[in-house]
Design a protein around this motif. Structure first.
Motif, PDB file in Angstrom:
ATOM      1  N   GLU A  87       0.506  -1.143  -0.084  1.00 15.68           N
ATOM      2  CA  GLU A  87      -0.005   0.366  -0.085  1.00 15.68           C
ATOM      3  C   GLU A  87       1.548   1.207  -0.037  1.00 15.68           C
ATOM      4  OE1 GLU A  87      -2.968   0.240   3.285  1.00 15.68           O
ATOM      5  OE2 GLU A  87      -3.791  -1.618   2.323  1.00 15.68           O
ATOM      6  N   PRO A  88       0.476   2.336  -0.936  1.00 13.37           N
ATOM      7  CA  PRO A  88       1.134   3.973  -0.282  1.00 13.37           C
ATOM      8  C   PRO A  88       1.697   4.130   0.975  1.00 13.37           C
ATOM      9  CG  PRO A  88      -0.940   4.118  -1.371  1.00 13.37           C
ATOM     10  CD  PRO A  88      -1.137   2.433  -1.521  1.00 13.37           C
ATOM     11  N   PRO A  89       2.279   5.231   1.156  1.00  6.82           N
ATOM     12  CA  PRO A  89       2.522   5.406   2.536  1.00  6.82           C
ATOM     13  C   PRO A  89       1.773   7.036   2.082  1.00  6.82           C
ATOM     14  CG  PRO A  89       4.137   6.738   0.317  1.00  6.82           C
ATOM     15  CD  PRO A  89       2.859   4.887  -0.104  1.00  6.82           C
ATOM     16  N   ARG A  90       1.135   6.642   3.087  1.00  8.49           N
ATOM     17  CA  ARG A  90       0.609   8.436   3.790  1.00  8.49           C
ATOM     18  C   ARG A  90       1.376   9.260   5.367  1.00  8.49           C
ATOM     19  NH1 ARG A  90      -4.444   3.789   6.806  1.00  8.49           N
ATOM     20  NH2 ARG A  90      -4.409   2.653   5.412  1.00  8.49           N
ATOM     21  N   ASP A  91       0.307  10.412   5.067  1.00  4.58           N
ATOM     22  CA  ASP A  91       0.886  11.237   5.917  1.00  4.58           C
ATOM     23  C   ASP A  91       1.148  11.053   7.054  1.00  4.58           C
ATOM     24  OD1 ASP A  91       0.304  12.648   3.504  1.00  4.58           O
ATOM     25  OD2 ASP A  91      -2.012  13.403   4.044  1.00  4.58           O
ATOM     26  N   ASN A  92       0.766  10.288   8.214  1.00  2.97           N
ATOM     27  CA  ASN A  92       1.361   9.150   9.331  1.00  2.97           C
ATOM     28  C   ASN A  92       1.943   7.972   8.761  1.00  2.97           C
ATOM     29  OD1 ASN A  92       0.973  12.329  10.775  1.00  2.97           O
ATOM     30  ND2 ASN A  92      -1.380  11.917  10.202  1.00  2.97           N
ATOM     31  N   PRO A  93       2.788   7.776   9.910  1.00  2.00           N
ATOM     32  CA  PRO A  93       2.633   6.008  10.064  1.00  2.00           C
ATOM     33  C   PRO A  93       1.245   5.319  10.464  1.00  2.00           C
ATOM     34  CG  PRO A  93       3.659   7.509  11.548  1.00  2.00           C
ATOM     35  CD  PRO A  93       3.037   7.871  10.893  1.00  2.00           C
ATOM     36  N   PHE A  94       0.962   3.913   9.309  1.00  2.33           N
ATOM     37  CA  PHE A  94       0.054   3.067   9.600  1.00  2.33           C
ATOM     38  C   PHE A  94       0.384   1.734   9.798  1.00  2.33           C
ATOM     39  CE2 PHE A  94       0.490   3.876   5.540  1.00  2.33           C
ATOM     40  CZ  PHE A  94      -0.196   2.413   5.083  1.00  2.33           C
ATOM     41  N   GLY A  95      -0.242   1.054  10.111  1.00  2.00           N
ATOM     42  CA  GLY A  95      -0.127  -0.472  10.086  1.00  2.00           C
ATOM     43  C   GLY A  95      -0.981  -1.112   8.947  1.00  2.00           C
ATOM     44  N   TYR A  96      -0.806  -2.134   8.407  1.00  2.00           N
ATOM     45  CA  TYR A  96      -1.832  -2.818   7.506  1.00  2.00           C
ATOM     46  C   TYR A  96      -1.563  -4.367   7.482  1.00  2.00           C
ATOM     47  CZ  TYR A  96       0.511  -2.474   3.607  1.00  2.00           C
ATOM     48  OH  TYR A  96       1.873  -2.233   2.920  1.00  2.00           O
ATOM     49  N   ASP A  97      -2.485  -5.272   6.775  1.00  2.00           N
ATOM     50  CA  ASP A  97      -2.543  -6.234   6.817  1.00  2.00           C
ATOM     51  C   ASP A  97      -2.324  -6.749   7.843  1.00  2.00           C
ATOM     52  OD1 ASP A  97      -2.432  -8.368   4.434  1.00  2.00           O
ATOM     53  OD2 ASP A  97      -0.816  -7.774   3.810  1.00  2.00           O
ATOM     54  N   ILE A  98      -2.879  -6.993   8.423  1.00  2.00           N
ATOM     55  CA  ILE A  98      -2.634  -7.643  10.114  1.00  2.00           C
ATOM     56  C   ILE A  98      -2.810  -8.878   9.900  1.00  2.00           C
ATOM     57  CG2 ILE A  98      -3.410  -7.678  12.320  1.00  2.00           C
ATOM     58  CD1 ILE A  98      -3.497  -4.919  11.940  1.00  2.00           C
ATOM     59  N   SER A  99      -2.746  -9.971  10.547  1.00  2.00           N
ATOM     60  CA  SER A  99      -2.548 -11.774  10.156  1.00  2.00           C
ATOM     61  C   SER A  99      -2.057 -11.795  11.541  1.00  2.00           C
ATOM     62  CB  SER A  99      -2.196 -12.190   9.312  1.00  2.00           C
ATOM     63  OG  SER A  99      -0.814 -12.260   9.167  1.00  2.00           O
ATOM     64  N   PHE A 100      -2.723 -13.476  11.446  1.00  2.00           N
ATOM     65  CA  PHE A 100      -2.332 -14.033  13.194  1.00  2.00           C
ATOM     66  C   PHE A 100      -2.069 -15.729  12.926  1.00  2.00           C
ATOM     67  CE2 PHE A 100      -4.791 -10.183  15.258  1.00  2.00           C
ATOM     68  CZ  PHE A 100      -3.659 -10.285  15.209  1.00  2.00           C
ATOM     69  N   THR A 101      -0.666 -16.314  13.625  1.00  2.00           N
ATOM     70  CA  THR A 101      -1.034 -17.909  12.834  1.00  2.00           C
ATOM     71  C   THR A 101      -0.463 -18.486  14.432  1.00  2.00           C
ATOM     72  OG1 THR A 101       0.563 -17.507  11.092  1.00  2.00           O
ATOM     73  CG2 THR A 101       0.545 -19.529  11.427  1.00  2.00           C
ATOM     74  N   PRO A 102      -1.654 -19.061  15.309  1.00  2.00           N
ATOM     75  CA  PRO A 102      -0.821 -19.754  16.067  1.00  2.00           C
ATOM     76  C   PRO A 102       0.244 -20.791  15.783  1.00  2.00           C
ATOM     77  CG  PRO A 102      -3.151 -21.143  15.078  1.00  2.00           C
ATOM     78  CD  PRO A 102      -2.323 -19.369  14.025  1.00  2.00           C
ATOM     79  N   TYR A 103       0.521 -21.551  16.750  1.00  2.00           N
ATOM     80  CA  TYR A 103       1.424 -22.391  16.963  1.00  2.00           C
ATOM     81  C   TYR A 103       1.153 -23.206  18.706  1.00  2.00           C
ATOM     82  CZ  TYR A 103       4.148 -19.955  19.254  1.00  2.00           C
ATOM     83  OH  TYR A 103       4.848 -19.054  20.861  1.00  2.00           O
ATOM     84  N   GLY A 104       1.758 -24.919  18.209  1.00  2.00           N
ATOM     85  CA  GLY A 104       1.670 -25.298  19.770  1.00  2.00           C
ATOM     86  C   GLY A 104       0.974 -26.608  19.924  1.00  2.00           C
ATOM     87  N   SER A 105       0.981 -27.232  20.665  1.00  2.00           N
ATOM     88  CA  SER A 105       0.238 -28.845  20.293  1.00  2.00           C
ATOM     89  C   SER A 105      -1.296 -28.775  20.256  1.00  2.00           C
ATOM     90  CB  SER A 105       0.994 -29.121  22.111  1.00  2.00           C
ATOM     91  OG  SER A 105      -0.371 -28.149  22.806  1.00  2.00           O
ATOM     92  N   GLU A 106      -1.935 -29.337  20.090  1.00  2.00           N
ATOM     93  CA  GLU A 106      -3.094 -29.543  19.352  1.00  2.00           C
ATOM     94  C   GLU A 106      -4.006 -29.871  20.482  1.00  2.00           C
ATOM     95  OE1 GLU A 106      -4.748 -27.873  16.685  1.00  2.00           O
ATOM     96  OE2 GLU A 106      -2.663 -26.853  16.897  1.00  2.00           O
ATOM     97  N   ARG A 107      -3.090 -29.936  22.154  1.00  2.00           N
ATOM     98  CA  ARG A 107      -3.929 -30.815  22.665  1.00  2.00           C
ATOM     99  C   ARG A 107      -5.436 -30.413  23.272  1.00  2.00           C
ATOM    100  NH1 ARG A 107       1.173 -32.492  26.623  1.00  2.00           N
ATOM    101  NH2 ARG A 107       2.385 -32.574  24.648  1.00  2.00           N
TER     102      ARG A 107
END
Length: 107
Positions: A87-107
């Motif tokens: 994405e192009p820059p803007r006038d202020n700092p920003f975050g985008y395209d946020i995602s999550f990936t779980p890990y660990g045991s499946e118990r």
């Protein structure tokens, strides 16, 4: 900021100027009950986000603050990489395209 489809070329050749750098940030932590629009199994997870900001330190602060607002607590290592923007820059700092990936045991 420019919204046309040629923003990448304009940024590359200096037609668009920004004081910000682009990063991809990966944080190790714990997902809790996440805010509406975000999904991840509760427990250990990685959060990823792309940022336009002043420097890597600000990018780390952004993932911690935005993560907390969403329901994610950074508890481990934060990795930061300079990357090509989606994405192009803007006038202020920003975050985008946020995602999550779980890990660990499946118990």
């Amino acid at each position: 900021m420019e919204s046309d489809k040629n923003w990448r070329l304009k940024l590359r050749y200096g037609k668009i100027e920004t004081p910000y750098q682009h990063f991809t940030v990966i944080a190790d932590g714990v997902a809790g009950k996440l805010a509406h629009g975000f999904q991840c199994k509760e427990g250990p997870a990685f959060m990823t986000m792309k940022t336009w900001c002043s420097d890597a330190e600000e990018s780390a602060e952004m993932i911690q603050g935005i993560g907390a607002d969403i329901g994610f607590t950074v508890q481990g290592r934060i990795q930061i990489y300079e990357t090509e923007p989606a994405e192009p820059p803007r006038d202020n700092p920003f975050g985008y395209d946020i995602s999550f990936t779980p890990y660990g045991s499946e118990r």
